[in-house]
Design a protein around this motif. Structure first.
Motif, PDB file in Angstrom:
ATOM      1  N   SER A  79       0.953  -1.201  -0.101  1.00  0.00           N
ATOM      2  CA  SER A  79      -0.093  -0.011  -0.020  1.00  0.00           C
ATOM      3  C   SER A  79       0.776   1.480   0.158  1.00  0.00           C
ATOM      4  O   SER A  79       2.104   1.315   0.367  1.00  0.00           O
ATOM      5  CB  SER A  79      -0.951   0.042   1.212  1.00  0.00           C
ATOM      6  OG  SER A  79      -0.214  -0.423   2.360  1.00  0.00           O
ATOM      7  N   PRO A  80       0.316   2.481  -0.352  1.00  0.00           N
ATOM      8  CA  PRO A  80       1.018   3.595  -0.421  1.00  0.00           C
ATOM      9  C   PRO A  80       1.575   4.002   0.922  1.00  0.00           C
ATOM     10  O   PRO A  80       1.182   3.525   1.870  1.00  0.00           O
ATOM     11  CB  PRO A  80       0.086   4.776  -0.811  1.00  0.00           C
ATOM     12  CG  PRO A  80      -0.855   3.868  -1.355  1.00  0.00           C
ATOM     13  CD  PRO A  80      -0.969   2.444  -0.660  1.00  0.00           C
ATOM     14  N   GLY A  81       3.084   4.403   0.847  1.00  0.00           N
ATOM     15  CA  GLY A  81       3.578   4.877   1.966  1.00  0.00           C
ATOM     16  C   GLY A  81       4.325   3.542   2.805  1.00  0.00           C
ATOM     17  O   GLY A  81       5.286   3.657   3.793  1.00  0.00           O
ATOM     18  N   HIS A  82       4.349   2.327   2.310  1.00  0.00           N
ATOM     19  CA  HIS A  82       4.788   1.156   2.593  1.00  0.00           C
ATOM     20  C   HIS A  82       6.266   1.290   2.735  1.00  0.00           C
ATOM     21  O   HIS A  82       6.898   1.378   1.803  1.00  0.00           O
ATOM     22  CB  HIS A  82       4.474   0.088   1.950  1.00  0.00           C
ATOM     23  CG  HIS A  82       4.469  -1.528   2.914  1.00  0.00           C
ATOM     24  ND1 HIS A  82       3.459  -2.363   2.755  1.00  0.00           N
ATOM     25  CD2 HIS A  82       5.546  -1.906   3.323  1.00  0.00           C
ATOM     26  CE1 HIS A  82       4.098  -3.207   3.473  1.00  0.00           C
ATOM     27  NE2 HIS A  82       5.040  -3.098   3.968  1.00  0.00           N
ATOM     28  N   ALA A  83       6.816   0.975   3.892  1.00  0.00           N
ATOM     29  CA  ALA A  83       8.681   1.296   3.782  1.00  0.00           C
ATOM     30  C   ALA A  83       9.048  -0.267   3.458  1.00  0.00           C
ATOM     31  O   ALA A  83       8.671  -1.316   4.278  1.00  0.00           O
ATOM     32  CB  ALA A  83       8.891   1.728   5.296  1.00  0.00           C
ATOM     33  N   VAL A  84       9.740  -0.460   2.537  1.00  0.00           N
ATOM     34  CA  VAL A  84      10.305  -1.764   2.048  1.00  0.00           C
ATOM     35  C   VAL A  84      11.907  -1.575   2.142  1.00  0.00           C
ATOM     36  O   VAL A  84      12.500  -0.796   1.939  1.00  0.00           O
ATOM     37  CB  VAL A  84       9.696  -2.073   0.697  1.00  0.00           C
ATOM     38  CG1 VAL A  84       8.474  -2.230   0.848  1.00  0.00           C
ATOM     39  CG2 VAL A  84      10.283  -0.922  -0.239  1.00  0.00           C
ATOM     40  N   THR A  85      12.330  -2.751   2.138  1.00  0.00           N
ATOM     41  CA  THR A  85      13.810  -3.273   1.818  1.00  0.00           C
ATOM     42  C   THR A  85      13.942  -3.561   0.483  1.00  0.00           C
ATOM     43  O   THR A  85      13.394  -4.679   0.338  1.00  0.00           O
ATOM     44  CB  THR A  85      14.498  -4.054   2.868  1.00  0.00           C
ATOM     45  OG1 THR A  85      14.464  -3.447   4.118  1.00  0.00           O
ATOM     46  CG2 THR A  85      15.778  -4.414   2.701  1.00  0.00           C
ATOM     47  N   VAL A  86      14.614  -3.110  -0.390  1.00  0.00           N
ATOM     48  CA  VAL A  86      14.812  -3.548  -1.602  1.00  0.00           C
ATOM     49  C   VAL A  86      16.049  -4.457  -1.688  1.00  0.00           C
ATOM     50  O   VAL A  86      17.007  -3.955  -1.334  1.00  0.00           O
ATOM     51  CB  VAL A  86      14.818  -2.524  -2.726  1.00  0.00           C
ATOM     52  CG1 VAL A  86      15.029  -3.032  -4.038  1.00  0.00           C
ATOM     53  CG2 VAL A  86      13.556  -1.786  -2.509  1.00  0.00           C
ATOM     54  N   GLY A  87      15.927  -5.681  -2.348  1.00  0.00           N
ATOM     55  CA  GLY A  87      17.148  -6.523  -2.443  1.00  0.00           C
ATOM     56  C   GLY A  87      17.335  -6.809  -3.949  1.00  0.00           C
ATOM     57  O   GLY A  87      16.530  -7.024  -4.842  1.00  0.00           O
ATOM     58  N   ILE A  88      18.757  -7.036  -4.240  1.00  0.00           N
ATOM     59  CA  ILE A  88      19.108  -7.421  -5.669  1.00  0.00           C
ATOM     60  C   ILE A  88      20.548  -8.182  -5.680  1.00  0.00           C
ATOM     61  O   ILE A  88      21.231  -7.664  -4.848  1.00  0.00           O
ATOM     62  CB  ILE A  88      19.285  -5.949  -6.631  1.00  0.00           C
ATOM     63  CG1 ILE A  88      19.658  -6.680  -7.879  1.00  0.00           C
ATOM     64  CG2 ILE A  88      20.366  -5.037  -6.089  1.00  0.00           C
ATOM     65  CD1 ILE A  88      19.142  -5.863  -8.932  1.00  0.00           C
ATOM     66  N   ARG A  89      20.440  -9.043  -6.080  1.00  0.00           N
ATOM     67  CA  ARG A  89      21.691  -9.928  -6.100  1.00  0.00           C
ATOM     68  C   ARG A  89      22.716  -9.605  -6.981  1.00  0.00           C
ATOM     69  O   ARG A  89      22.720  -8.725  -7.822  1.00  0.00           O
ATOM     70  CB  ARG A  89      21.440 -11.609  -6.609  1.00  0.00           C
ATOM     71  CG  ARG A  89      20.462 -12.148  -5.867  1.00  0.00           C
ATOM     72  CD  ARG A  89      20.908 -13.577  -5.859  1.00  0.00           C
ATOM     73  NE  ARG A  89      19.712 -14.277  -4.788  1.00  0.00           N
ATOM     74  CZ  ARG A  89      20.203 -14.522  -3.582  1.00  0.00           C
ATOM     75  NH1 ARG A  89      21.216 -14.104  -3.038  1.00  0.00           N
ATOM     76  NH2 ARG A  89      19.138 -15.391  -2.746  1.00  0.00           N
ATOM     77  N   PRO A  90      24.018  -9.455  -6.576  1.00  0.00           N
ATOM     78  CA  PRO A  90      25.046  -8.867  -7.202  1.00  0.00           C
ATOM     79  C   PRO A  90      25.242  -9.259  -8.829  1.00  0.00           C
ATOM     80  O   PRO A  90      25.605  -8.547  -9.374  1.00  0.00           O
ATOM     81  CB  PRO A  90      26.351  -9.386  -6.744  1.00  0.00           C
ATOM     82  CG  PRO A  90      25.996  -9.866  -5.105  1.00  0.00           C
ATOM     83  CD  PRO A  90      24.468 -10.433  -5.381  1.00  0.00           C
TER      84      PRO A  90
END
Lengths: 366, 315, 295
Positions: free
Chosen positions: A276-287
């Protein structure tokens, strides 16, 4: 046919809960790896399965037999230990067949069994030696032989490779894999090394603080880690993490990186995530998913990075990138030509992003 | 050998509680063989060490003389004991003896260890020479030193007959100095053993640390004083505690060497206890003396044992 | 510089003058330690007349074994004139079983308390080990009363019991420190192989225990052989130990001092421990320091 089922297993030492409600199922011929950092409870779980420690609550079943309260020696389980745990005063042959000696099997029969097992491990010539006269790799083979000779229902391995050097570790890992393919017995293997887990397992249980953080096939765990913890623990170099926030509603939802207001947000409509809007997330990406360069026309977050450091590993190149105050690691093919100190555009493709709730650190969506 | 190194080795810390057979649903039954195996020893220790010590404490508070008397008289035995010159001399001797014996033995032991650690030729025979006294009983030690230190037969007589007429070495026959004579014999008996402990500790010192000190410009004496000796501090503490415990027990040496003489000038609390218990039929006072020794021992030893166990738990 | 350079090599004195000093100091110390033994041996071999005229320090003019013979089988201790011989036998009969028994029990305790760390095992270990520091005077009176109540006063069995029990804290500590270094995984592996408590002890632990058993045996044997307080308190007459008999011999000779006899008797009493020390002392030191001192 050997199926191992663990349900609701709990183990406490005094007031400390080392295991809090563990549920695991291993199929026949399955190879379960318990993976986790030290102190996560994986060795305790192995010891409980072995019968060396008693469960505080819950049950362990082999096929349909409840073995929770059965003595270790009556469980038909064999174990290979980290320190090999060979009996120093006994010859290799006697080490291998000590369990038969305890059961009163005649000497000639024991010798034959020792020879058969030794042949399958290529240690026939060592049968009359003492453990002290063997190399580390040979000792580990004897330890494996000691387990093999019993043809148990279940094999347990307690970090069996961690005392070996790199070369031997690879050889012994392959040996264990071959043996498992040939003998096909159900196995449980404890390690903190994610590459061992990925190569050996049919199922991995990633453990953290006495709980199973994720239970699945190696591919599932790599592709869709259930939490930040799992994502960080599996994969080398580990996954990169950035902070982000969801902006907008419905089909117009986008992901905005925190602290990068000038970077174009990426549209999330295609992903159908329950955010939902305003949701704080951690974004992950593999090298290996970070694209250095313009990255054609793919969707994703486009950033400008400074190359901080370049490490050649031979098979590929590890690039340490600085983006604002953040540090990212990217893995690139060896032909990539990158100069430290220069600025490059990078792309984090949207389909390769992993989103985790920043509060609970659990994976969001699928 | 009369004693040994009593360090408590650290128990390996079980990973996540592994490494021990856990307590579990079946409780005591699981540990029955282990319990059964240690129970005779445990019972014997509880009775012979703790039970007997308490028994002695009780006797020290009772009116016992020649035969046990269970009537309690409070601290009267202790008061009477502290009023006796013989006990005061013995207690004073114990303080002098312990201080000198511990310090001198540690110093000589360390000196020998450092000297032997210089790649000397003949280290093995030298070690044998320094260590053999520790195997010899204190009675034999006392007999040998009694005659060696006796001015009429030993060193003094020898020096005088060799032409040094004014030579005097008569500690053993003079009340003020007899305790020093006993220290000489006691140091002779134990210094070699202490040097073995120190030598092992010296050889366990991290070579890279010593190398670093040399590269920092420290000379040999400086390196020993500032780097190596601090590194073997645990060996000092262990050896020191052992020597104190040993000093408190010293009995045979005095009996054989001076029979507490001249008069009772070389009495120790241990000889006092023996006299009161078996010669003078003063069981209550003997027990009071024994409990006093036990209290001294506990003051020195208990902190050490706690320290050792803390340390082994911390690893 | 080689990486594995021993600290001693780093600080070893190298200048010739320094090394000469080193050997001089070691020589003086060596003389101090050897002198009493040398004097005892020489005095025991000299006739008493010669000692009386020349003092106990000196080179013998005539050598004789008379004093040794007398000390062994003729000298009078109280009213009995059989030399040290019968008491020597007493000491053997006491020391050997007490040594073996306390070593065996110490091994069992060390094993049970390190490899089966049941609740309370650590507390029991502390209780037992504290006994190492017990001043024996503190138990002398109750021990005497207990032995006489058991009918063991003035008997060899009484001393075997006493020496076994008061040896336990030491033997338990030795074996504990040794077994702590044996990986618990070995015991767990044997457990999974189906072996029980005693089979693991006898088939797996005992065969690897000889270095520490050696330490325990040497320590106990010399300790018991040399022990005096309990010996003198609990035995008299024919059941005396050799150490007690030696003290009585030396302190109760009437008339003129028989220095040569005293010295020969002392040497006889010290001989078994010196022999044990010469033959296995090296293993003793190695086992003891390996298991107990780390930097």
């Amino acid at each position: 046919m050997t199926r191992l089922s663990i349900s609701g297993l709990r183990k406490s030492f005094g007031v400390v809960d080392v295991l809090k409600s563990v549920d695991i199922e291993v199929e026949d011929n399955g190879f379960l790896v318990l993976l986790g950092p030290s102190g996560c409870g994986k060795s305790t779980l192995l010891n409980v399965i072995a019968g060396l420690e008693r469960a505080t609550a819950g049950s362990i079943r082999i096929d349909d037999r409840d073995i929770t309260d059965v003595e270790a020696k009556d469980r038909d389980i064999a174990m290979v230990f980290q320190s090999y745990a060979l009996y120093p005063s006994m010859s290799v042959a006697r080490n291998i067949t000590f369990s038969m000696e305890v059961r009163g099997v005649p000497r000639a029969e024991r010798r034959k069994a020792a020879e058969t097992v030794a042949a399958s491990l290529q240690i026939e010539h060592l049968l009359d030696r003492r453990p002290a006269q063997l190399s580390g790799g040979q000792r580990q083979r004897v330890a494996i032989g000691r387990a093999l000779v019993r043809s148990p229902k279940i094999f347990l391995f307690d970090e069996p490779l961690s005392n070996l050097d790199t070369q031997l570790r690879l050889e012994t890992r392959a040996l264990i894999k071959r043996l498992h393919q040939r003998v096909g017995a159900t196995s449980v293997y404890v390690t903190h090394d994610q590459s061992e887990a990925m190569t050996l397992a049919t199922r991995i249980a990633v453990m953290a603080k006495g709980e199973v953080a994720q239970f699945g096939t190696p591919a599932e765990i790599y592709a869709r880690p259930a939490s930040v913890f799992v994502a960080r623990f599996v994969g080398s170099p580990p996954m990169n993490f950035l902070a982000g926030t969801i902006v907008g509603e419905g089909a117009g939802r986008t992901l905005q990186l925190d602290g990068f207001a000038d970077i174009a947000p990426v549209a999330l409509e295609a992903t159908g995530l329950p955010v939902s809007p305003g949701h704080a997330v951690t974004v992950g990406i593999r090298p290996d998913r970070i694209v250095i360069g313009e990255g054609a026309s793919r969707d994703g977050l486009r950033l400008l990075a400074t190359i901080d450091l370049v490490e050649e590993t031979g098979t590929d190149v590890l690039v340490y990138l600085k983006v604002g105050g953040l540090e990212l690691i990217a893995r690139q093919p060896p032909e990539a030509r990158l100069t430290p100190g220069t600025s490059v555009p990078i792309l984090l493709p949207v389909k390769d992003l992993h989103l985790f709730d920043r509060e609970t650190e659990l994976r969001i969506g699928f | 050998m009369s004693q040994s190194s009593l360090r408590v080795e650290p128990a390996p810390h079980p990973r996540g509680g592994a490494g021990r057979f856990g307590r579990g649903r079946s409780g005591l039954g699981r540990h029955a063989p282990a319990w059964l195996a240690i129970s005779p020893s445990l019972l014997a220790i509880l009775i012979f060490v703790y039970g007997f010590a308490l028994w002695t404490a009780y006797v020290s508070l009772s009116a016992s003389r020649m035969v046990p008397d269970f009537a309690l008289v409070g601290l009267r035995n202790y008061e009477r004991m502290w009023g006796q010159d013989r006990w005061l001399v013995a207690a004073g001797n114990l303080v002098t003896f312990t201080a000198l014996y511990v310090v001198v033995t540690l110093a000589v032991g360390l000196l020998i260890a450092i000297l032997l650690d210089q790649k000397v030729r003949g280290e093995t025979p030298l070690r044998t020479i320094f260590l053999y006294p520790a195997a010899v009983s204190l009675i034999v030690t006392g007999i040998a030193w009694k005659w060696l230190l006796n001015p009429g037969t030993g060193v003094e007589a020898f020096m005088r007959s060799a032409g040094w007429e004014g030579f005097a070495f008569d500690w053993i026959i003079r009340s003020e100095t007899v305790i020093y004579a006993i220290v000489v014999a006691a140091v002779w008996q134990q210094a070699g053993f202490v040097s073995v402990l120190f030598l092992a500790a010296l050889r366990g010192v991290d070579g890279e640390m010593v190398k670093a000190a040399r590269l920092d410009g420290a000379g040999p004496i400086r390196t020993y004083w500032s780097v190596i000796i601090p590194a073997i501090r645990p060996a000092f503490i262990s050896a020191g505690v052992l020597l104190v415990a040993f000093a408190l027990k010293t009995f045979d040496l005095v009996v054989a060497m001076t029979a507490q003489g001249p008069g009772y000038a070389s009495a120790l609390p241990s000889t006092f206890v023996y006299d009161m218990a078996f010669q003078r039929n003063q069981l209550g006072m003997a027990a009071a003396g024994a409990i006093s020794i036990l209290v001294f021992a506990a003051i020195i030893v208990l902190p050490y044992v706690v320290w050792e166990f803390r340390k082994s738990d911390a690893r | 510089m080689p990486a594995d350079l021993n600290p001693s090599e780093m600080v070893a004195a190298r200048r010739p003058a320094t090394r000469a000093m080193l050997y001089v100091v070691l020589g003086i110390l060596g003389l101090f330690f050897l002198a009493p033994l040398a004097v005892m041996v020489l005095t025991s071999l000299r006739p008493i007349e010669e000692i009386r005229s020349a003092g106990i320090i000196g080179i013998p003019q005539t050598l004789t074994l008379d004093a040794w013979r007398a000390a062994w089988s003729q000298a009078c201790i109280a009213a009995v004139c059989e030399g040290l011989q019968p008491y020597f036998r007493n000491s053997l009969v006491i020391a050997i079983p007490a040594t073996l028994l306390s070593t065996l029990l110490g091994a069992i305790n060390g094993y049970a308390l390190t490899k089966f760390r049941f609740p309370g095992a650590d507390a029991i270990m502390v209780l037992i080990i504290l006994g190492c520091f017990l001043p024996l005077q503190a138990v002398l009176i109750p021990a005497a009363q207990t032995l006489s109540a058991l009918g063991l006063a003035n008997s060899i069995y009484g001393l075997i019991l006493i020496y076994t029990v008061y040896g336990l804290p030491f033997t338990t500590l030795f074996f504990r420190n040794y077994y702590v270094g044996v990986p618990s995984e070995i015991v767990r592996a044997a457990h999974m192989d189906g072996a029980g408590f005693w089979r693991i002890f006898f088939q797996i632990m005992v065969p690897i225990s000889w270095p520490i058993a050696m330490v325990s045996v040497v320590f106990q044997f010399t300790g018991i052989w040399n022990e005096f307080l309990f010996g003198v308190s609990f035995t008299t007459g024919a059941s005396q130990t050799v150490t007690v008999a030696l003290n009585n011999l030396v302190n109760t000779t009437f008339g003129v001092k028989q220095y040569n006899l005293d010295m020969a008797a002392s040497l006889i009493a010290a001989l078994p421990v010196l022999i044990v020390y010469l033959f296995v002392g090296r293993f003793f030191v190695r086992g003891l320091t390996a298991g107990s001192i780390k930097g």
